[in-house]
Design a protein around this motif. Structure first.
Motif, mmCIF file in Angstrom:
data_model
loop_
_atom_site.group_PDB
_atom_site.id
_atom_site.type_symbol
_atom_site.label_atom_id
_atom_site.label_comp_id
_atom_site.label_asym_id
_atom_site.label_seq_id
_atom_site.Cartn_x
_atom_site.Cartn_y
_atom_site.Cartn_z
ATOM 1 N N THR A 1 0.832 -1.613 0.066
ATOM 2 C CA THR A 1 -0.273 -0.188 0.028
ATOM 3 C C THR A 1 1.424 1.061 -0.193
ATOM 4 O O THR A 1 2.077 1.279 0.194
ATOM 5 N N SER A 2 0.212 2.367 0.210
ATOM 6 C CA SER A 2 1.238 4.032 -0.034
ATOM 7 C C SER A 2 1.489 3.583 1.491
ATOM 8 O O SER A 2 2.656 4.873 1.586
ATOM 9 N N LEU A 3 1.026 2.597 2.990
ATOM 10 C CA LEU A 3 1.642 3.371 4.012
ATOM 11 C C LEU A 3 2.513 2.213 4.029
ATOM 12 O O LEU A 3 3.520 2.200 4.803
ATOM 13 N N ASN A 4 2.298 1.181 3.677
ATOM 14 C CA ASN A 4 3.266 0.093 3.850
ATOM 15 C C ASN A 4 3.299 -0.620 3.278
ATOM 16 O O ASN A 4 2.581 -1.336 2.369
ATOM 17 N N ASP A 5 4.830 -1.462 3.264
ATOM 18 C CA ASP A 5 5.007 -3.490 2.322
ATOM 19 C C ASP A 5 4.354 -3.892 3.496
ATOM 20 O O ASP A 5 6.133 -4.580 4.557
ATOM 21 N N LEU A 6 4.456 -5.662 3.058
ATOM 22 C CA LEU A 6 4.171 -6.523 4.129
ATOM 23 C C LEU A 6 4.939 -7.863 3.385
ATOM 24 O O LEU A 6 3.753 -7.753 2.491
ATOM 25 N N TYR A 7 5.594 -8.561 3.266
ATOM 26 C CA TYR A 7 5.635 -10.013 3.475
ATOM 27 C C TYR A 7 6.210 -10.860 4.388
ATOM 28 O O TYR A 7 6.333 -10.645 5.243
ATOM 29 N N ALA A 8 4.765 -12.005 4.474
ATOM 30 C CA ALA A 8 4.437 -12.511 5.472
ATOM 31 C C ALA A 8 5.628 -14.195 4.534
ATOM 32 O O ALA A 8 4.362 -14.300 3.875
ATOM 33 N N SER A 9 5.900 -15.486 5.504
ATOM 34 C CA SER A 9 6.470 -16.395 4.698
ATOM 35 C C SER A 9 6.345 -17.796 6.161
ATOM 36 O O SER A 9 5.693 -17.097 7.356
ATOM 37 N N VAL A 10 5.873 -18.556 5.715
ATOM 38 C CA VAL A 10 5.191 -19.515 6.848
ATOM 39 C C VAL A 10 6.343 -20.930 6.132
ATOM 40 O O VAL A 10 5.843 -20.858 5.093
ATOM 41 N N GLU A 11 6.453 -22.267 7.058
ATOM 42 C CA GLU A 11 6.386 -23.278 6.523
ATOM 43 C C GLU A 11 6.262 -24.225 7.485
ATOM 44 O O GLU A 11 6.577 -23.858 8.546
ATOM 45 N N VAL A 12 4.926 -24.953 6.716
ATOM 46 C CA VAL A 12 5.056 -25.767 7.816
ATOM 47 C C VAL A 12 4.595 -27.409 7.458
ATOM 48 O O VAL A 12 4.918 -28.076 7.417
ATOM 49 N N GLU A 13 4.752 -28.146 8.776
ATOM 50 C CA GLU A 13 4.741 -29.765 8.526
ATOM 51 C C GLU A 13 2.970 -30.261 9.371
ATOM 52 O O GLU A 13 3.024 -29.955 10.287
ATOM 53 N N LEU A 14 2.368 -30.527 8.252
ATOM 54 C CA LEU A 14 0.994 -31.379 8.941
ATOM 55 C C LEU A 14 1.231 -32.790 9.956
ATOM 56 O O LEU A 14 2.176 -33.565 9.081
ATOM 57 N N LYS A 15 0.676 -32.857 10.918
ATOM 58 C CA LYS A 15 1.023 -34.129 12.146
ATOM 59 C C LYS A 15 -0.430 -34.789 12.232
ATOM 60 O O LYS A 15 -1.396 -34.199 12.788
ATOM 61 N N PRO A 16 0.199 -36.049 12.052
ATOM 62 C CA PRO A 16 -1.190 -37.145 11.887
ATOM 63 C C PRO A 16 -1.298 -37.476 13.109
ATOM 64 O O PRO A 16 -0.336 -37.888 14.214
ATOM 65 N N ARG A 17 -2.876 -37.418 13.927
ATOM 66 C CA ARG A 17 -2.774 -37.447 15.544
ATOM 67 C C ARG A 17 -3.777 -38.540 15.467
ATOM 68 O O ARG A 17 -4.277 -39.590 14.629
ATOM 69 N N LYS A 18 -4.226 -39.559 16.817
ATOM 70 C CA LYS A 18 -4.324 -40.733 17.250
ATOM 71 C C LYS A 18 -5.901 -40.382 17.098
ATOM 72 O O LYS A 18 -6.514 -38.850 16.866
ATOM 73 N N LEU A 19 -6.732 -41.462 16.259
ATOM 74 C CA LEU A 19 -8.898 -41.268 16.607
ATOM 75 C C LEU A 19 -8.711 -40.480 17.581
ATOM 76 O O LEU A 19 -8.627 -40.627 18.234
ATOM 77 N N GLY A 20 -9.475 -39.462 17.234
ATOM 78 C CA GLY A 20 -10.008 -39.093 18.333
ATOM 79 C C GLY A 20 -9.904 -37.866 19.402
ATOM 80 O O GLY A 20 -10.108 -36.738 19.736
ATOM 81 N N ALA A 21 -7.855 -37.456 18.852
ATOM 82 C CA ALA A 21 -7.339 -36.600 19.654
ATOM 83 C C ALA A 21 -7.553 -35.177 18.617
ATOM 84 O O ALA A 21 -6.914 -34.138 19.828
ATOM 85 N N GLY A 22 -8.368 -34.638 17.789
ATOM 86 C CA GLY A 22 -8.585 -33.222 17.353
ATOM 87 C C GLY A 22 -7.590 -32.945 16.588
ATOM 88 O O GLY A 22 -6.648 -33.316 16.454
ATOM 89 N N TYR A 23 -7.379 -31.022 17.329
ATOM 90 C CA TYR A 23 -6.028 -30.780 15.984
ATOM 91 C C TYR A 23 -4.969 -30.309 17.285
ATOM 92 O O TYR A 23 -5.571 -30.218 18.632
ATOM 93 N N ASP A 24 -3.898 -29.440 17.160
ATOM 94 C CA ASP A 24 -2.629 -29.112 17.794
ATOM 95 C C ASP A 24 -2.173 -28.360 17.142
ATOM 96 O O ASP A 24 -2.319 -27.864 15.446
ATOM 97 N N PHE A 25 -1.643 -27.293 17.548
ATOM 98 C CA PHE A 25 -0.536 -26.248 16.573
ATOM 99 C C PHE A 25 0.410 -26.858 17.552
ATOM 100 O O PHE A 25 0.571 -26.890 18.615
ATOM 101 N N GLU A 26 1.514 -26.116 16.637
ATOM 102 C CA GLU A 26 2.988 -26.386 17.251
ATOM 103 C C GLU A 26 4.028 -25.863 16.738
ATOM 104 O O GLU A 26 4.022 -25.977 15.888
ATOM 105 N N LEU A 27 4.991 -25.031 17.626
ATOM 106 C CA LEU A 27 5.948 -24.140 17.200
ATOM 107 C C LEU A 27 7.459 -24.978 17.069
ATOM 108 O O LEU A 27 7.507 -25.865 18.316
#
Length: 350
Positions: free
Chosen positions: A133-159
């Motif tokens: 934009t006229s006020l700012n320049d943004l650049y964001a990047s990320v590298e992720v890996e998907l992890k299978p979990r046990k049945l019924g374990a739901g979702y998870d987030f890890e750094l």
């Protein structure tokens, strides 16, 4: 921007992220829904929406979804409202409550909540987001890996990120407080949108089954501190990364334990549709343990729970199987968080 003003903006944005996180429904073990044809009359639609709000006050565990098609011009045309429960008995309670509210649901319209999954587990997925934009320049990047979990374990987030500069500015590099606040906001946004995309699905809108996201690299660069840009960058980079995976549709597999009369077993050939773990015939009684795709027994759920020749019954989800190519779902799917907001959006579209 003064330090106090920036801290105020930071607090407002973190409150917004916390609110969005609280709206995410628990779809962990929900795999059945009742489909109600979408009301075509606005007056009828609004009345149904009001009754759904009463249902949510009565039953905190119910989740509302919707099926839709893309009409000409790319606009969405909703085809049904989906009342999602934990199991068939939960659907019956939903059915009974809505009947008291004057909304007739048919248990014959029970539908499957499919799951999205991918074979790209443990593959590094890279994503980026940029905005100028006229006020700012943004650049964001990320590298992720998907992890299978046990049945019924739901979702998870890890750094899993080694020491690195998460946020950098093109100028004002001595603004240490802004860098700290920006890093915290970027991390919180990554966590929210990782969970949000797993809940909402990536391709067809169905949830992702028992999966976690591990972030292995991340970075956000801009000219000045902009709280909204950190959120935008996190969402865009995660979304771009996830869309690079090879997503497929899966349906639930049900494990069923059944005790019934021998006559009932012999008269119902569909009981041979699944994989028999055991079958014992003791006089006039059969005891059966089997695994089956949910679609193979969907039409018999009500009968299983009410037939007089069935003495004992238990069912639980036992995994997921790839959706057969001949059975691709026609409609896309989405979770509805706020009935009032949905109503406003529909009114704006019309």
């Amino acid at each position: 921007m003064t330090e106090n003003t920036r801290k105020l903006y930071f607090d407002k944005m973190t409150a917004y992220l916390d609110e969005q996180r609280s709206l995410l429904p628990d779809l962990n073990m929900k795999y059945l829904g009742i489909a109600l044809p979408f009301p075509q009359c606005n007056e009828h639609r609004d009345r149904v929406f009001e009754r759904i709000k009463h249902l949510r006050e009565y039953d905190k565990d119910v989740v509302i979804g919707a099926h839709f098609d893309f009409a000409e011009g790319g606009s969405r045309k909703f085809t049904s409202i989906v009342f999602i429960g934990n199991d068939y008995l939960h659907l019956r309670r939903i059915h009974d409550f809505m009947k008291e509210q004057g909304v007739e649901l048919s248990l014959k319209n029970t539908c499957i909540i499919y799951r999205e999954s991918t074979d790209d587990i443990h593959k590094k997925l890279n994503g980026g987001a940029s905005r100028v934009t006229s006020l700012n320049d943004l650049y964001a990047s990320v590298e992720v890996e998907l992890k299978p979990r046990k049945l019924g374990a739901g979702y998870d987030f890890e750094l899993h990120v080694p020491d690195q500069e998460i946020v950098s500015y093109c100028c004002h590099k001595d603004d240490e407080e802004g860098l700290k606040l920006g890093s915290r906001l970027f991390l919180r946004s990554l966590e929210l949108y990782s969970t949000k995309f797993l809940t909402e699905g990536v391709t067809m809108g169905y949830p992702v089954a028992d999966c976690g996201i591990k972030v292995t690299k991340m970075h956000c660069r801009m000219c000045f501190y902009r709280d909204y840009y950190y959120v935008t960058g996190a969402r865009g980079s995660i979304e771009t990364a996830l869309k690079k995976a090879d997503w497929r549709m899966y349906e639930p597999v049900i494990e069923l334990d059944l005790t019934c009369s021998r006559a009932y077993f012999e008269e119902n050939s569909w009981l041979n549709a699944g994989e028999h773990a055991s079958l014992r015939k003791e006089g006039d009684v059969c005891k059966l343990t089997m695994r089956s795709r949910l679609s193979a027994i969907m039409d018999h759920l009500e009968e299983l729970h009410h037939h007089p020749q069935i003495m004992e019954l238990s069912m639980k989800i036992g995994g997921y199987a790839p959706l057969e190519e001949s059975a691709h779902p026609v409609n896309r799917f989405e979770i509805v968080y706020d009935m009032d907001k949905w109503k406003e959006d529909l009114d704006d579209e019309n």
